[in-house]
Scaffold this motif. Structure first.
Motif, short mmCIF file in Angstrom:
data_model
loop_
_atom_site.label_atom_id
_atom_site.label_comp_id
_atom_site.label_asym_id
_atom_site.label_seq_id
_atom_site.Cartn_x
_atom_site.Cartn_y
_atom_site.Cartn_z
N GLU A 230 0.67 -1.32 0.22
CA GLU A 230 -0.06 0.21 -0.08
C GLU A 230 0.78 1.10 -0.05
N SER A 234 1.00 3.84 -3.34
CA SER A 234 0.40 5.04 -3.01
C SER A 234 1.48 6.03 -3.35
N ASP A 240 -4.14 6.99 -2.81
CA ASP A 240 -4.61 6.29 -1.70
C ASP A 240 -4.65 5.22 -2.09
N ALA A 241 -3.70 3.97 -2.09
CA ALA A 241 -4.19 2.69 -2.49
C ALA A 241 -4.28 1.74 -1.08
N ARG A 242 -5.36 0.96 -1.39
CA ARG A 242 -5.61 0.20 -0.03
C ARG A 242 -5.76 -1.39 -0.95
N PHE A 256 -8.16 2.12 -5.47
CA PHE A 256 -7.36 3.24 -5.50
C PHE A 256 -8.25 4.67 -5.35
N PRO A 259 -6.10 11.12 -3.06
CA PRO A 259 -5.94 11.36 -1.64
C PRO A 259 -6.64 12.77 -1.40
#
Length: 260
Positions: A230, A234, A240-242, A256, A259
């Motif tokens: 992550e 990111s 913002d990668a989760r 994705f 932010p």
């Protein structure tokens, strides 16, 4: 030929000496038969690296070795027998049939102006069958769909009998089914494969190793679960990668977000 190790040692490239390199010194080792995924945002240096591997760009520094030999130390014809490439841009068909396009892959194995022989014809026929192109073999390439054309380009590359196959965004412009077909094909081939991909979830599922590039720099190299974290994704893509699991049996997938 059998699959071969690919080793890049501090390779960099710039379009003009004295200008800033588009790809900074980059190193990695892909073992024979593995699939390396090259990922990163636009302008990261992915296509530049691939062009050095299939001997279109000569490295400014360092070297690329295939089966222990610098790819730039051998004659171009020999290099074409070791490395084949499938590019994003598909050339015009020029009225050629699928069989004729696949036959072009035998060119590096022919001396001078010699014509195709029985062995060439056997290899072309076997490759057409392997890629399930029998029904299209005598059709003009221009009449095929994007996914079918991509399979023909892969067939042409396989007809070269390379040790290494380079694929630059092979799923670009394909619908979901054809993307999955191309990725399934990649896993079936007994070759060392280096492929650039935009879809990180596809890369994580398809590749044995990942090279993450950003602005010409290496941000990570190794197994997908170690490189595609992550935090690293990111940072590289400025999102913002989760990683989320949709159900207990699912492999985790990235989502994705911009932010906040």
């Amino acid at each position: 030929m059998s699959a071969a190790d690919v080793i890049a040692e501090n390779v960099s490239w710039t379009p003009q000496r004295g200008s800033a390199p588009l790809l900074k010194p980059t190193s990695f080792h892909v073992q024979a038969g593995q699939v390396l995924g090259v990922v990163g945002p636009n302008g990261a240096g992915k296509s530049t690296l691939l062009r050095m591997i299939y001997r279109y760009y000569r490295p400014l520094t360092g070297q690329i070795r295939i089966a222990g030999e610098d790819i730039w130390s051998v004659p171009p014809r020999m290099a074409a027998q070791r490395v084949a490439a499938v590019l994003q841009e598909q050339a015009s068909s020029f009225g050629l049939t699928v069989r004729e396009v696949v036959t072009l892959g035998r060119t590096p194995h022919r001396a001078g102006f010699s014509t195709s022989g029985a062995r060439d014809a056997d290899i072309v026929a076997r490759t057409i069958k392997q890629l399930h192109l029998q029904d299209f073999a005598d059709r003009d390439l221009a009449t095929l769909s994007g996914g079918e054309r991509q399979r023909v380009m892969v067939a042409r590359a396989l007809a070269q009998e390379p040790q290494v196959l380079v694929l630059d965004e092979p799923t670009n412009h394909l619908d979901i089914r054809h993307q999955l077909e191309v990725l399934a094909l990649i896993r079936q081939l007994d070759l060392t494969i280096i492929v650039s991909l935009h879809d990180l979830n596809m890369a994580a599922q398809t590749c044995d190793a990942i090279l993450l590039l950003e602005n010409g720099h290496t941000k990570g190299f190794g197994p997908p679960d170690q490189v595609l974290t992550e935090a690293q994704v990111s940072s590289a893509f400025r999102v913002d990668a989760r990683r989320e699991r949709l159900s207990p049996s699912d492999t985790r997938h990235f989502s994705f977000h911009l932010p906040t």
